[in-house]
Design a protein around this motif. Sequence first.
Motif, PDB file in Angstrom:
ATOM      1  N   ALA A   1       2.026   9.869  -5.350  1.00  0.00           N
ATOM      2  CA  ALA A   1       2.596  11.167  -4.976  1.00  0.00           C
ATOM      3  C   ALA A   1       3.640  11.613  -5.989  1.00  0.00           C
ATOM      4  CB  ALA A   1       3.195  11.091  -3.575  1.00  0.00           C
ATOM      5  N   VAL A   2       4.467  10.696  -6.453  1.00  0.00           N
ATOM      6  CA  VAL A   2       5.484  11.024  -7.450  1.00  0.00           C
ATOM      7  C   VAL A   2       4.829  11.456  -8.757  1.00  0.00           C
ATOM      8  CG1 VAL A   2       7.307  10.034  -8.896  1.00  0.00           C
ATOM      9  CG2 VAL A   2       7.284   9.588  -6.446  1.00  0.00           C
ATOM     10  N   CYS A   3       3.797  10.760  -9.182  1.00  0.00           N
ATOM     11  CA  CYS A   3       3.102  11.107 -10.432  1.00  0.00           C
ATOM     12  C   CYS A   3       2.480  12.501 -10.350  1.00  0.00           C
ATOM     13  CB  CYS A   3       2.027  10.079 -10.745  1.00  0.00           C
ATOM     14  SG  CYS A   3       2.696   8.496 -11.278  1.00  0.00           S
ATOM     15  N   ILE A   4       1.878  12.816  -9.244  1.00  0.00           N
ATOM     16  CA  ILE A   4       1.268  14.141  -9.078  1.00  0.00           C
ATOM     17  C   ILE A   4       2.345  15.216  -9.095  1.00  0.00           C
ATOM     18  CG2 ILE A   4       0.087  15.647  -7.414  1.00  0.00           C
ATOM     19  CD1 ILE A   4      -1.653  13.270  -6.686  1.00  0.00           C
ATOM     20  N   THR A   5       3.453  14.961  -8.433  1.00  0.00           N
ATOM     21  CA  THR A   5       4.539  15.931  -8.385  1.00  0.00           C
ATOM     22  C   THR A   5       5.128  16.171  -9.764  1.00  0.00           C
ATOM     23  OG1 THR A   5       5.077  15.224  -6.134  1.00  0.00           O
ATOM     24  CG2 THR A   5       6.757  16.457  -7.314  1.00  0.00           C
TER      25      THR A   5
ATOM     26  N   MET B   1       0.823  -1.194   0.000  1.00  0.00           N
ATOM     27  CA  MET B   1       0.000   0.000   0.000  1.00  0.00           C
ATOM     28  C   MET B   1       0.870   1.261   0.000  1.00  0.00           C
ATOM     29  SD  MET B   1      -3.051   0.870  -0.099  1.00  0.00           S
ATOM     30  CE  MET B   1      -4.204   2.114   0.239  1.00  0.00           C
ATOM     31  N   LYS B   2       1.982   1.208   0.756  1.00  0.00           N
ATOM     32  CA  LYS B   2       2.872   2.369   0.809  1.00  0.00           C
ATOM     33  C   LYS B   2       3.474   2.660  -0.559  1.00  0.00           C
ATOM     34  CE  LYS B   2       4.228   1.915   5.639  1.00  0.00           C
ATOM     35  NZ  LYS B   2       5.354   1.714   6.570  1.00  0.00           N
ATOM     36  N   LYS B   3       3.768   1.606  -1.332  1.00  0.00           N
ATOM     37  CA  LYS B   3       4.340   1.792  -2.665  1.00  0.00           C
ATOM     38  C   LYS B   3       3.345   2.488  -3.587  1.00  0.00           C
ATOM     39  CE  LYS B   3       7.620  -2.017  -2.724  1.00  0.00           C
ATOM     40  NZ  LYS B   3       8.034  -3.244  -3.419  1.00  0.00           N
ATOM     41  N   ILE B   4       2.090   2.112  -3.496  1.00  0.00           N
ATOM     42  CA  ILE B   4       1.053   2.708  -4.338  1.00  0.00           C
ATOM     43  C   ILE B   4       0.903   4.191  -4.009  1.00  0.00           C
ATOM     44  CG2 ILE B   4      -1.413   2.727  -4.873  1.00  0.00           C
ATOM     45  CD1 ILE B   4      -1.347  -0.331  -4.478  1.00  0.00           C
ATOM     46  N   ILE B   5       0.856   4.511  -2.741  1.00  0.00           N
ATOM     47  CA  ILE B   5       0.723   5.905  -2.323  1.00  0.00           C
ATOM     48  C   ILE B   5       1.961   6.701  -2.749  1.00  0.00           C
ATOM     49  CG2 ILE B   5       0.589   7.451  -0.319  1.00  0.00           C
ATOM     50  CD1 ILE B   5      -1.145   5.269   1.018  1.00  0.00           C
TER      51      ILE B   5
END
Length: 57
Positions: free
Chosen positions: A9-13, A1-5
């Motif tokens: 976050a990286v994609c949004i950034t 789950m942490k990897k997905i989040i």
Amino acid sequence: MKKIIGMFAVCITITACAPEVGSKKWCEALSEKPKGDWTMTESKDYTKHCLFRSEED
């Protein structure tokens, strides 16, 4: 789950930092990129927004 989040976050950034397609900054950035690395969509958008820019812009 942490990897997905983390990936989300990286994609949004990354997408938040990219200039808007068709903007002057985007046209300049694409002009500096080797034309062999352009995608078909980038080529089409560059032609539409940078080469044949209307007088209204």
